[in-house]
Design a protein around this motif. Sequence first.
Motif, mmCIF file in Angstrom:
data_model
loop_
_atom_site.group_PDB
_atom_site.id
_atom_site.type_symbol
_atom_site.label_atom_id
_atom_site.label_comp_id
_atom_site.label_asym_id
_atom_site.label_seq_id
_atom_site.Cartn_x
_atom_site.Cartn_y
_atom_site.Cartn_z
ATOM 1 N N MET A 1 13.052 -35.794 17.356
ATOM 2 C CA MET A 1 13.890 -36.145 18.420
ATOM 3 C C MET A 1 14.880 -35.285 18.512
ATOM 4 N N GLY A 2 15.765 -35.114 17.330
ATOM 5 C CA GLY A 2 17.094 -34.328 17.238
ATOM 6 C C GLY A 2 17.624 -34.389 15.909
ATOM 7 N N HIS A 3 18.773 -34.165 15.816
ATOM 8 C CA HIS A 3 19.535 -34.328 14.304
ATOM 9 C C HIS A 3 21.042 -34.820 14.659
ATOM 10 N N GLU A 4 21.601 -35.384 13.440
ATOM 11 C CA GLU A 4 22.989 -35.920 13.311
ATOM 12 C C GLU A 4 23.302 -35.608 11.864
ATOM 13 N N GLY A 5 24.224 -34.454 12.001
ATOM 14 C CA GLY A 5 24.653 -34.047 10.689
ATOM 15 C C GLY A 5 23.583 -33.409 10.001
ATOM 16 N N PRO A 6 23.145 -33.929 8.618
ATOM 17 C CA PRO A 6 22.079 -33.468 7.769
ATOM 18 C C PRO A 6 20.649 -34.107 8.053
ATOM 19 N N TYR A 7 20.684 -35.168 8.875
ATOM 20 C CA TYR A 7 19.566 -35.941 9.048
ATOM 21 C C TYR A 7 18.809 -35.581 10.162
ATOM 22 N N LEU A 8 17.738 -35.911 10.169
ATOM 23 C CA LEU A 8 16.705 -35.784 11.605
ATOM 24 C C LEU A 8 16.584 -37.073 12.085
ATOM 25 N N GLN A 9 16.810 -37.259 13.355
ATOM 26 C CA GLN A 9 16.385 -38.456 14.236
ATOM 27 C C GLN A 9 15.181 -38.318 14.655
ATOM 28 N N LEU A 10 14.361 -39.543 14.275
ATOM 29 C CA LEU A 10 12.824 -39.769 14.385
ATOM 30 C C LEU A 10 12.765 -40.865 15.352
ATOM 31 N N ARG A 11 11.941 -40.920 16.412
ATOM 32 C CA ARG A 11 11.312 -42.157 17.166
ATOM 33 C C ARG A 11 9.920 -42.558 16.875
ATOM 34 N N PRO A 12 9.483 -43.629 17.088
ATOM 35 C CA PRO A 12 7.876 -43.938 16.959
ATOM 36 C C PRO A 12 7.463 -43.284 18.014
#
Length: 69
Positions: free
Chosen positions: A1-12
Amino acid sequence: MGHEGPYLQLRPLGGGREWDADPAHLRPLGPAELLSARVAEANERSRTVLGPVGIRGSPHTDRAEDSTR
């Protein structure tokens, strides 16, 4: 989905609330996992687009009406 800082943002796959994931703990899907995910998506689309059997002019209800004429 995207990223915020060092983390990836995931969605079901079916939608829902996203979550943050550490990229170091992720791996690409294998062929069987990818196929399973795509089949689940297709099944979900068919349930939401077509609706339950016997509703909105499905072949089952149309045939029953035609046989009484």
